[in-house]
Design a protein around this motif. Sequence first.
Motif, short mmCIF file in Angstrom:
data_model
loop_
_atom_site.label_atom_id
_atom_site.label_comp_id
_atom_site.label_asym_id
_atom_site.label_seq_id
_atom_site.Cartn_x
_atom_site.Cartn_y
_atom_site.Cartn_z
N ARG A 1 2.10 1.13 55.58
CA ARG A 1 3.50 1.51 55.76
C ARG A 1 4.33 0.29 56.13
O ARG A 1 3.81 -0.70 56.65
N ASP A 2 5.62 0.38 55.83
CA ASP A 2 6.55 -0.68 56.22
C ASP A 2 6.95 -0.50 57.68
O ASP A 2 7.10 0.63 58.16
N ILE A 3 7.14 -1.60 58.36
CA ILE A 3 7.54 -1.56 59.77
C ILE A 3 8.52 -2.71 60.04
O ILE A 3 8.66 -3.63 59.23
N ASP A 4 9.18 -2.62 61.19
CA ASP A 4 9.86 -3.76 61.79
C ASP A 4 9.00 -4.25 62.94
O ASP A 4 8.49 -3.44 63.72
N ILE A 5 8.85 -5.55 63.06
CA ILE A 5 8.31 -6.14 64.29
C ILE A 5 9.48 -6.84 64.96
O ILE A 5 10.10 -7.73 64.37
N ARG A 6 9.81 -6.42 66.17
CA ARG A 6 11.00 -6.91 66.87
C ARG A 6 10.58 -7.58 68.18
O ARG A 6 9.95 -6.96 69.03
N LEU A 7 10.95 -8.83 68.30
CA LEU A 7 10.48 -9.68 69.40
C LEU A 7 11.66 -10.13 70.26
O LEU A 7 12.72 -10.48 69.75
N GLY A 8 11.45 -10.11 71.56
CA GLY A 8 12.37 -10.73 72.50
C GLY A 8 11.64 -11.84 73.22
O GLY A 8 10.57 -11.59 73.80
N CYS A 9 12.16 -13.06 73.20
CA CYS A 9 11.45 -14.18 73.83
C CYS A 9 12.46 -15.25 74.22
O CYS A 9 13.24 -15.71 73.39
N ILE A 10 12.43 -15.65 75.46
CA ILE A 10 13.39 -16.63 75.96
C ILE A 10 12.96 -18.05 75.65
O ILE A 10 13.74 -18.99 75.80
N CYS A 11 11.72 -18.21 75.20
CA CYS A 11 11.20 -19.54 74.88
C CYS A 11 10.99 -19.67 73.36
O CYS A 11 11.17 -18.72 72.61
N ALA A 12 10.62 -20.88 72.94
CA ALA A 12 10.31 -21.09 71.53
C ALA A 12 9.11 -20.22 71.15
O ALA A 12 8.17 -20.05 71.94
N CYS A 13 9.13 -19.70 69.95
CA CYS A 13 8.07 -18.75 69.59
C CYS A 13 7.86 -18.68 68.09
O CYS A 13 8.71 -19.08 67.30
N LYS A 14 6.69 -18.18 67.73
CA LYS A 14 6.35 -17.83 66.36
C LYS A 14 5.60 -16.50 66.43
O LYS A 14 4.99 -16.19 67.45
N TYR A 15 5.63 -15.73 65.31
CA TYR A 15 4.82 -14.50 65.31
C TYR A 15 4.35 -14.18 63.91
O TYR A 15 5.00 -14.49 62.92
N TRP A 16 3.16 -13.56 63.87
CA TRP A 16 2.45 -13.28 62.64
C TRP A 16 1.96 -11.83 62.61
O TRP A 16 1.71 -11.22 63.66
N LEU A 17 1.80 -11.31 61.39
CA LEU A 17 1.05 -10.06 61.18
C LEU A 17 -0.05 -10.35 60.18
O LEU A 17 0.22 -10.78 59.06
N ASN A 18 -1.28 -10.13 60.59
CA ASN A 18 -2.45 -10.36 59.74
C ASN A 18 -2.42 -11.76 59.11
O ASN A 18 -2.74 -11.94 57.92
N GLY A 19 -2.03 -12.75 59.90
CA GLY A 19 -2.04 -14.14 59.45
C GLY A 19 -0.80 -14.56 58.69
O GLY A 19 -0.65 -15.75 58.37
N THR A 20 0.09 -13.64 58.37
CA THR A 20 1.33 -13.99 57.67
C THR A 20 2.43 -14.29 58.68
O THR A 20 2.74 -13.43 59.52
N LEU A 21 2.99 -15.49 58.60
CA LEU A 21 4.04 -15.88 59.53
C LEU A 21 5.30 -15.08 59.24
O LEU A 21 5.83 -15.07 58.13
N LEU A 22 5.81 -14.40 60.28
CA LEU A 22 7.01 -13.56 60.12
C LEU A 22 8.27 -14.24 60.64
O LEU A 22 9.37 -13.96 60.17
#
Length: 407
Positions: A303-324
Amino acid sequence: MNRVLLIAGRGAFAAAVFVLAVALVQPTSAAEPLAGALGALQQVGREGAGNVAATAAWSQVAAATPAELPTILAALDKAGPVGANYLRAAVDAIAERSLQQGQPLPHDALEKYVLTTTHGPRSRRLAFEWLGKIDPTAGDRLIPGFLDDPSLELRRDAVARAIAEGTQQIEAAQEDELARQSGVSKLEKAFAAARDLDQIAALDKKLGELKVKVDLPKHFGFVMNWRLIGPFDNRNGVGFDVAYPPEKEIDFAAKYQGKAGDIGWVEHASADRHGKFDLNTMLGKDMGCVAYAAVEFHAPAERDIDIRLGCICACKYWLNGTLLGTHHIYHAGSSIDQYQARARLKSGRNVILVKICQNEQTEKWAQDWEFQLRVCDAIGTAVLSSKTSNPAAHVKRAKHETQQARN
């Protein structure tokens, strides 16, 4: 605020196009192809691409009959932002001209359009606005049914109405417990339907004052249990672009060379109602450092989703190895849904990975090292993992650790 700006922008755009209408609009014969003109408006791009063709097409669309409004509204669903402005202005021009000339708008067709949830939110909203102008009962009849609507704007109206009605019932109940409970129940339903952050916050506060517990993390879809590892080195900012081992493999049993010795993954849970993870508390106060957070997220089907991040510092995020997402920004503020990415869960086990970097600024306001993340659908409805690892025990431990840190 955005809606106000949108309406203001729409008014300015409509006024500009209306000037063109005075000069260009001539009644068209029924035989003239409306579809071609609508197609030209849908294809208008940014920076003026297609504007010449659109100007002529707009005069043709704006001269259409009221009976053709549903067709023009439907064209909005496939239009880009600029084309949508042309089409909204055309709908307004047709409706205003028709009412001025004493021609009725197609009431039943507009109401059917509003209630057809397969149409896009912006065209349904526009149809609802014109329906409301010709039918004063439309709001009272239709808004309560929008409580679970896929359109955020229509849903917002329904939530606002439920809040007002529930509050009024409670205030008027006095000693009538049944009436009071009815009002509370209305507020609870409003909370369950609310997706806009301001309405969720207002209902959380109001229900809290009434001693009604709500599960705020579950409502938002915050991930409350993470495996954390760190610190890795980020002195002089070297760590943001370094792919430390968690970016190459997810092995929760592994040990790695960290900034000051071997480090391994440790389970942590948040007791914060907004799912915040304070890494200074959980991993120890540090500066010039990098931490990773990983979680297994299970889905019963793709299924399609949103991944929504709150972060006050520098950041990166991935799902199953794919950089989002990648955001090399420190201490510029943090909020719910600060960074958002569309992604697709696969059936079964998925892994979400977050990299949170802290720099070496010494100011008091630059000491926070924290993040929050939620999984939801496109309108903000929580999507929960189908498997969790004893979250109650983790939260209990988190509260205990937080209390110890404060002591």
